[in-house]
Scaffold this motif. Structure first.
Motif, PDB file in Angstrom:
ATOM      1  N   ALA A   1       0.826  -0.994  -0.387  1.00  0.00           N
ATOM      2  CA  ALA A   1       0.026   0.079   0.405  1.00  0.00           C
ATOM      3  C   ALA A   1       0.545   0.860   0.044  1.00  0.00           C
ATOM      4  O   ALA A   1       0.373   2.009  -1.231  1.00  0.00           O
ATOM      5  N   ASP A   2       2.120   1.371   0.668  1.00  0.00           N
ATOM      6  CA  ASP A   2       2.506   2.276   0.613  1.00  0.00           C
ATOM      7  C   ASP A   2       3.424   2.708  -0.753  1.00  0.00           C
ATOM      8  O   ASP A   2       4.030   3.367  -1.376  1.00  0.00           O
TER       9      ASP A   2
ATOM     10  N   LEU B   1      -4.494   4.098  -5.403  1.00  0.00           N
ATOM     11  CA  LEU B   1      -4.579   3.383  -4.732  1.00  0.00           C
ATOM     12  C   LEU B   1      -6.109   3.979  -4.326  1.00  0.00           C
ATOM     13  O   LEU B   1      -7.080   4.440  -3.363  1.00  0.00           O
ATOM     14  N   ARG B   2      -6.864   2.935  -4.636  1.00  0.00           N
ATOM     15  CA  ARG B   2      -8.558   3.135  -4.525  1.00  0.00           C
ATOM     16  C   ARG B   2      -9.176   2.727  -3.124  1.00  0.00           C
ATOM     17  O   ARG B   2     -10.453   2.927  -2.825  1.00  0.00           O
TER      18      ARG B   2
ATOM     19  N   SER C   1       0.769   3.795  -3.135  1.00  0.00           N
ATOM     20  CA  SER C   1       0.053   5.118  -2.925  1.00  0.00           C
ATOM     21  C   SER C   1       1.610   6.749  -3.469  1.00  0.00           C
ATOM     22  O   SER C   1       1.059   7.552  -3.122  1.00  0.00           O
ATOM     23  N   GLN C   2       2.261   6.000  -3.519  1.00  0.00           N
ATOM     24  CA  GLN C   2       3.677   7.062  -3.512  1.00  0.00           C
ATOM     25  C   GLN C   2       3.977   6.847  -5.449  1.00  0.00           C
ATOM     26  O   GLN C   2       4.394   7.547  -6.242  1.00  0.00           O
TER      27      GLN C   2
END
Length: 127
Positions: free
Chosen positions: A29-30, A40-41, A33-34
């Motif tokens: 996720a990290d 990232l929905r 997100s970048q």
């Protein structure tokens, strides 16, 4: 030499969902997100009732790809559900408990024309 057309259009961002929020899920996720080409929905965890279920995530038309970071037990079933829903899948190793199950998932991904990729969270860096 082949001629390649060029386009000024930006590539479409890929709508992603991370399913499972253990070490691997948090790392993925990290990273997602970048990344400039991913959105990232959704983040889903069975342990957090405030997050959407896997079934809800699979019904979301804005989600193109599922990153499955759940426990090994049930992973093959989760992968099958995601492929059947028309999603690309990145799953943590191992793909399935038995080789024949793994082959079946690969064949399904090919029939659905979806990417099925195995990842190793260790490649994302130390804890």
């Amino acid at each position: 030499m082949a001629h390649h057309e060029t386009s000024n259009e930006s590539p479409k961002a890929v709508g992603c969902a991370v399913v499972g929020l253990g070490h691997a899920g948090r790392k993925r996720a990290d990273v997602l997100s970048q990344h400039p080409l991913t959105v990232l929905r959704a983040i889903s965890s069975r342990r957090d009732p405030q997050t959407p279920s896997l079934e809800e995530v699979l019904r979301d038309p804005e989600i193109d790809a599922i990153i499955l970071c759940r426990e090994n037990a049930g992973r093959a079933s989760d992968i099958r559900m995601a492929l059947e829903a028309g999603k690309h899948v990145l799953a943590e190793y191992p793909l399935a408990p038995r080789a024949q199950d793994g082959r079946s998932l690969i064949q399904l991904a090919q029939r659905k024309e979806k990417v099925l990729h195995l990842g190793l969270v260790g490649l994302l860096g130390a804890r």
